[in-house]
Design a protein around this motif. Structure first.
Motif, PDB file in Angstrom:
ATOM      1  N   GLN A  75       1.206 -49.669  59.167  1.00 13.65           N
ATOM      2  CA  GLN A  75       2.134 -50.353  58.316  1.00 13.65           C
ATOM      3  C   GLN A  75       1.842 -51.477  57.300  1.00 13.65           C
ATOM      4  O   GLN A  75       2.666 -52.414  57.156  1.00 13.65           O
ATOM      5  CB  GLN A  75       3.323 -49.822  58.366  1.00 13.65           C
ATOM      6  N   GLY A  76       0.969 -51.882  57.997  1.00 14.73           N
ATOM      7  CA  GLY A  76       0.566 -53.826  57.604  1.00 14.73           C
ATOM      8  C   GLY A  76       0.812 -53.705  56.055  1.00 14.73           C
ATOM      9  O   GLY A  76       1.166 -55.212  55.978  1.00 14.73           O
ATOM     10  N   SER A  77       0.527 -52.521  55.351  1.00 14.18           N
ATOM     11  CA  SER A  77       0.608 -53.563  53.632  1.00 14.18           C
ATOM     12  C   SER A  77       1.431 -53.342  52.999  1.00 14.18           C
ATOM     13  O   SER A  77       1.995 -53.579  51.803  1.00 14.18           O
ATOM     14  CB  SER A  77      -0.506 -52.507  53.182  1.00 14.18           C
ATOM     15  N   PHE A  78       2.856 -52.859  54.309  1.00 16.02           N
ATOM     16  CA  PHE A  78       4.091 -52.721  52.964  1.00 16.02           C
ATOM     17  C   PHE A  78       4.554 -53.808  53.445  1.00 16.02           C
ATOM     18  O   PHE A  78       4.463 -54.494  53.568  1.00 16.02           O
ATOM     19  CB  PHE A  78       4.989 -51.615  54.272  1.00 16.02           C
ATOM     20  N   HIS A  79       5.471 -54.282  51.834  1.00 15.63           N
ATOM     21  CA  HIS A  79       6.382 -55.701  52.038  1.00 15.63           C
ATOM     22  C   HIS A  79       7.667 -55.733  52.338  1.00 15.63           C
ATOM     23  O   HIS A  79       8.401 -54.285  51.956  1.00 15.63           O
ATOM     24  CB  HIS A  79       6.302 -55.812  50.819  1.00 15.63           C
ATOM     25  N   PRO A  80       8.052 -56.195  53.413  1.00 18.89           N
ATOM     26  CA  PRO A  80       9.194 -55.960  54.127  1.00 18.89           C
ATOM     27  C   PRO A  80      10.102 -55.948  53.420  1.00 18.89           C
ATOM     28  O   PRO A  80      11.283 -55.444  53.456  1.00 18.89           O
ATOM     29  CB  PRO A  80       8.880 -56.924  55.776  1.00 18.89           C
ATOM     30  N   ASP A  81      10.208 -56.653  52.284  1.00 14.71           N
ATOM     31  CA  ASP A  81      11.688 -56.803  51.804  1.00 14.71           C
ATOM     32  C   ASP A  81      11.733 -56.044  50.910  1.00 14.71           C
ATOM     33  O   ASP A  81      12.974 -56.684  49.809  1.00 14.71           O
ATOM     34  CB  ASP A  81      11.720 -58.532  51.005  1.00 14.71           C
ATOM     35  N   LEU A  82      10.877 -55.366  50.535  1.00 17.97           N
ATOM     36  CA  LEU A  82      11.215 -54.057  49.628  1.00 17.97           C
ATOM     37  C   LEU A  82      11.977 -52.737  50.032  1.00 17.97           C
ATOM     38  O   LEU A  82      11.173 -52.576  51.405  1.00 17.97           O
ATOM     39  CB  LEU A  82       9.622 -53.680  48.608  1.00 17.97           C
ATOM     40  N   SER A  83      12.153 -52.172  49.306  1.00 17.00           N
ATOM     41  CA  SER A  83      13.155 -50.911  50.099  1.00 17.00           C
ATOM     42  C   SER A  83      11.583 -49.981  50.526  1.00 17.00           C
ATOM     43  O   SER A  83      10.477 -49.895  49.437  1.00 17.00           O
ATOM     44  CB  SER A  83      13.529 -50.549  49.443  1.00 17.00           C
ATOM     45  N   GLY A  84      11.514 -49.035  51.008  1.00  8.37           N
ATOM     46  CA  GLY A  84      10.751 -47.141  51.565  1.00  8.37           C
ATOM     47  C   GLY A  84      10.424 -47.415  49.646  1.00  8.37           C
ATOM     48  O   GLY A  84       9.534 -47.129  48.934  1.00  8.37           O
ATOM     49  N   LEU A  85      11.813 -46.960  48.546  1.00 17.51           N
ATOM     50  CA  LEU A  85      11.714 -46.462  47.637  1.00 17.51           C
ATOM     51  C   LEU A  85      10.288 -47.322  46.763  1.00 17.51           C
ATOM     52  O   LEU A  85       9.551 -47.101  46.023  1.00 17.51           O
ATOM     53  CB  LEU A  85      12.381 -46.563  47.206  1.00 17.51           C
ATOM     54  N   GLU A  86      10.599 -48.783  46.931  1.00 21.73           N
ATOM     55  CA  GLU A  86       9.561 -50.242  46.008  1.00 21.73           C
ATOM     56  C   GLU A  86       8.349 -50.298  46.239  1.00 21.73           C
ATOM     57  O   GLU A  86       7.404 -49.584  45.648  1.00 21.73           O
ATOM     58  CB  GLU A  86      10.434 -51.175  46.343  1.00 21.73           C
ATOM     59  N   ASN A  87       8.241 -49.859  47.755  1.00 19.00           N
ATOM     60  CA  ASN A  87       7.093 -50.568  48.366  1.00 19.00           C
ATOM     61  C   ASN A  87       6.250 -48.430  47.530  1.00 19.00           C
ATOM     62  O   ASN A  87       4.960 -48.558  47.672  1.00 19.00           O
ATOM     63  CB  ASN A  87       6.829 -50.152  49.827  1.00 19.00           C
ATOM     64  N   ALA A  88       7.203 -47.460  47.587  1.00 21.34           N
ATOM     65  CA  ALA A  88       6.305 -46.104  47.817  1.00 21.34           C
ATOM     66  C   ALA A  88       5.635 -46.476  46.172  1.00 21.34           C
ATOM     67  O   ALA A  88       4.786 -45.319  45.623  1.00 21.34           O
ATOM     68  CB  ALA A  88       7.177 -45.003  47.905  1.00 21.34           C
ATOM     69  N   ARG A  89       6.523 -46.655  45.057  1.00 19.79           N
ATOM     70  CA  ARG A  89       6.789 -46.660  43.685  1.00 19.79           C
ATOM     71  C   ARG A  89       5.723 -47.433  43.350  1.00 19.79           C
ATOM     72  O   ARG A  89       3.991 -47.306  42.755  1.00 19.79           O
ATOM     73  CB  ARG A  89       7.552 -47.714  42.856  1.00 19.79           C
ATOM     74  N   PHE A  90       5.786 -48.865  44.298  1.00 21.45           N
ATOM     75  CA  PHE A  90       4.108 -50.303  44.427  1.00 21.45           C
ATOM     76  C   PHE A  90       2.296 -48.853  44.364  1.00 21.45           C
ATOM     77  O   PHE A  90       2.129 -49.708  43.888  1.00 21.45           O
ATOM     78  CB  PHE A  90       4.610 -51.266  44.969  1.00 21.45           C
ATOM     79  N   VAL A  91       2.760 -48.070  45.668  1.00 25.61           N
ATOM     80  CA  VAL A  91       1.750 -47.364  45.959  1.00 25.61           C
ATOM     81  C   VAL A  91       1.271 -46.471  44.704  1.00 25.61           C
ATOM     82  O   VAL A  91      -0.191 -46.951  44.315  1.00 25.61           O
ATOM     83  CB  VAL A  91       1.934 -46.803  47.434  1.00 25.61           C
ATOM     84  N   ALA A  92       1.831 -45.941  44.400  1.00 29.45           N
ATOM     85  CA  ALA A  92       1.807 -45.178  42.979  1.00 29.45           C
ATOM     86  C   ALA A  92       1.104 -45.666  42.256  1.00 29.45           C
ATOM     87  O   ALA A  92       0.021 -45.330  41.349  1.00 29.45           O
ATOM     88  CB  ALA A  92       3.021 -44.308  42.945  1.00 29.45           C
ATOM     89  N   ARG A  93       1.538 -46.804  41.773  1.00 29.36           N
ATOM     90  CA  ARG A  93       0.780 -47.577  40.545  1.00 29.36           C
ATOM     91  C   ARG A  93      -0.554 -47.823  41.099  1.00 29.36           C
ATOM     92  O   ARG A  93      -1.101 -47.820  40.164  1.00 29.36           O
ATOM     93  CB  ARG A  93       1.920 -49.011  40.141  1.00 29.36           C
ATOM     94  N   VAL A  94      -0.817 -48.592  42.070  1.00 24.50           N
ATOM     95  CA  VAL A  94      -1.958 -48.920  42.639  1.00 24.50           C
ATOM     96  C   VAL A  94      -3.319 -48.432  42.343  1.00 24.50           C
ATOM     97  O   VAL A  94      -3.933 -47.913  41.836  1.00 24.50           O
ATOM     98  CB  VAL A  94      -1.868 -49.418  43.736  1.00 24.50           C
ATOM     99  N   TYR A  95      -2.849 -46.557  42.868  1.00 19.97           N
ATOM    100  CA  TYR A  95      -4.008 -45.744  43.087  1.00 19.97           C
ATOM    101  C   TYR A  95      -3.848 -44.705  41.820  1.00 19.97           C
ATOM    102  O   TYR A  95      -4.629 -43.779  42.101  1.00 19.97           O
ATOM    103  CB  TYR A  95      -3.301 -45.084  44.245  1.00 19.97           C
ATOM    104  N   GLY A  96      -2.207 -44.558  40.502  1.00 15.12           N
ATOM    105  CA  GLY A  96      -2.886 -43.975  39.422  1.00 15.12           C
ATOM    106  C   GLY A  96      -1.722 -42.408  40.199  1.00 15.12           C
ATOM    107  O   GLY A  96      -2.447 -42.276  39.027  1.00 15.12           O
ATOM    108  N   VAL A  97      -0.956 -42.544  41.003  1.00 14.23           N
ATOM    109  CA  VAL A  97      -0.664 -41.968  40.750  1.00 14.23           C
ATOM    110  C   VAL A  97       1.077 -41.777  40.207  1.00 14.23           C
ATOM    111  O   VAL A  97       1.691 -43.097  40.201  1.00 14.23           O
ATOM    112  CB  VAL A  97       0.000 -41.794  43.077  1.00 14.23           C
ATOM    113  N   ASP A  98       1.331 -40.922  39.733  1.00 13.69           N
ATOM    114  CA  ASP A  98       2.785 -41.202  39.152  1.00 13.69           C
ATOM    115  C   ASP A  98       3.751 -40.625  39.894  1.00 13.69           C
ATOM    116  O   ASP A  98       3.995 -40.370  41.217  1.00 13.69           O
ATOM    117  CB  ASP A  98       2.884 -38.677  38.737  1.00 13.69           C
TER     118      ASP A  98
END
Length: 225
Positions: A75-98
Motif C-alpha cells: 500500500q505504499g502508493s496510497f496517499h495517507p492524508d486522502l480517504s479511501g474514496l479519494e485514493n480510489a478516485r485517483f487510481v481510477a483517473r490514472v488508469y482510465g477507469v470510470d
C-alpha cells in the motif's frame, strides 16, 4: 509478457547483504497464474516490487509487455492524508477507469463503511490491504501481482477475495505469493521457488510446492541433491 534479463538485486539490512536476484534470466508464463514460493526472507516481495517497477535492479533489464499491477498487498502508493474514496478516485483517473464504477465496486467489496471516507493513515493494516486488493481488482490489468492479500480478513472475506481473483484470472496472468500452499494449488497452474537469488521453475505447481516443502524441512529436493 514479463522477462527478466540478467537481473541482479542485493539488499542491505543492518549491515547484512541479501541477494534477491542473482543474474536471473526468466520469462514468466503468460495466460496463467504462477505461484512464487520461497522461505521467509528469500525476497519474494522484493522480486514482485522489481517486476512492478517500484524498485530497480542493480544490473540487468526487466521487460514488460502489457499492463502490470502494483503488488497487491503493498500500500505504499496510497496517499495517507486522502480517504479511501479519494485514493480510489485517483487510481481510477490514472488508469482510465470510470471513477463512479471504481468507487462503487471498492466501497461494496471492502465493506469499510464510514472508514471509506476517512484518511488512509487511520486504517489498520488489514483495512489498507482490503482497500489495495479491491482497487487493484477494479483495474483490468494484463498481469496481477498478488502478495499474501487473500489471507486478510475473516473467512467470508477470504472466500470473496479468492472468488473475484479466480474471475480476473480467466482473462489475465498472475504471479501469486502466499504462505498457503493450499491456496496456491487451487489458483495456480505452474510455480517457481526463489532460493539464494535463483528461480527454480516447474510447469506443475504441485512440483514447486514439493520443492518448497523440502526447503522448509531443511532439505534439498531429491532431484537437486
Amino acid at each position: 509478457m514479463i522477462l527478466l534479463s540478467h537481473v541482479w538485486k542485493t539488499h542491505k539490512s543492518r549491515g547484512v547483504q541479501k541477494c534477491v536476484a542473482r543474474d536471473l534470466c526468466f520469462r514468466f508464463p503468460t495466460g496463467q497464474a504462477m505461484a512464487l514460493l520461497g522461505r521467509n526472507g528469500a525476497g519474494k516481495s522484493s522480486l514482485l516490487q522489481l517486476i512492478s517497477g517500484i524498485s530497480r535492479p542493480d544490473q540487468g533489464r526487466i521487460l514488460r509487455r502489457g499492463s502490470v499491477s502494483w503488488p497487491v498487498g503493498f500500500q505504499g502508493s496510497f496517499h495517507p492524508d486522502l480517504s479511501g474514496l479519494e485514493n480510489a478516485r485517483f487510481v481510477a483517473r490514472v488508469y482510465g477507469v470510470d471513477t463512479d464504477e471504481m468507487t462503487r465496486f471498492v466501497a461494496d467489496f471492502t465493506n469499510l463503511g464510514a472508514h471509506f471516507h476517512l484518511p488512509v493513515r487511520s486504517y489498520s493494516a488489514g483495512m489498507r490491504a482490503r482497500l489495495g486488493f479491491a482497487i487493484s481488482m477494479a483495474v483490468p490489468f494484463d498481469t496481477y501481482l498478488i502478495d499474501e492479500v487473500t489471507s486478510v480478513g475473516d473467512a467470508a472475506f477470504r472466500r470473496k477475495s479468492e472468488a473475484i481473483l479466480r474471475d480476473r484470472l480467466t482473462r489475465a496472468s498472475a504471479i501469486v505469493v502466499s504462505h498457503s500452499t493450499d491456496l496456491l494449488a487451487r489458483l495456480c497452474t505452474s510455480g517457481a521457488v526463489l532460493e539464494n537469488g535463483r528461480l527454480f521453475y516447474y510447469a506443475r505447481v504441485a512440483r514447486a510446492i514439493e520443492h518448497h516443502d523440502h526447503l522448509m524441512r531443511g532439505q534439498l529436493p531429491p532431484w537437486l541433491r
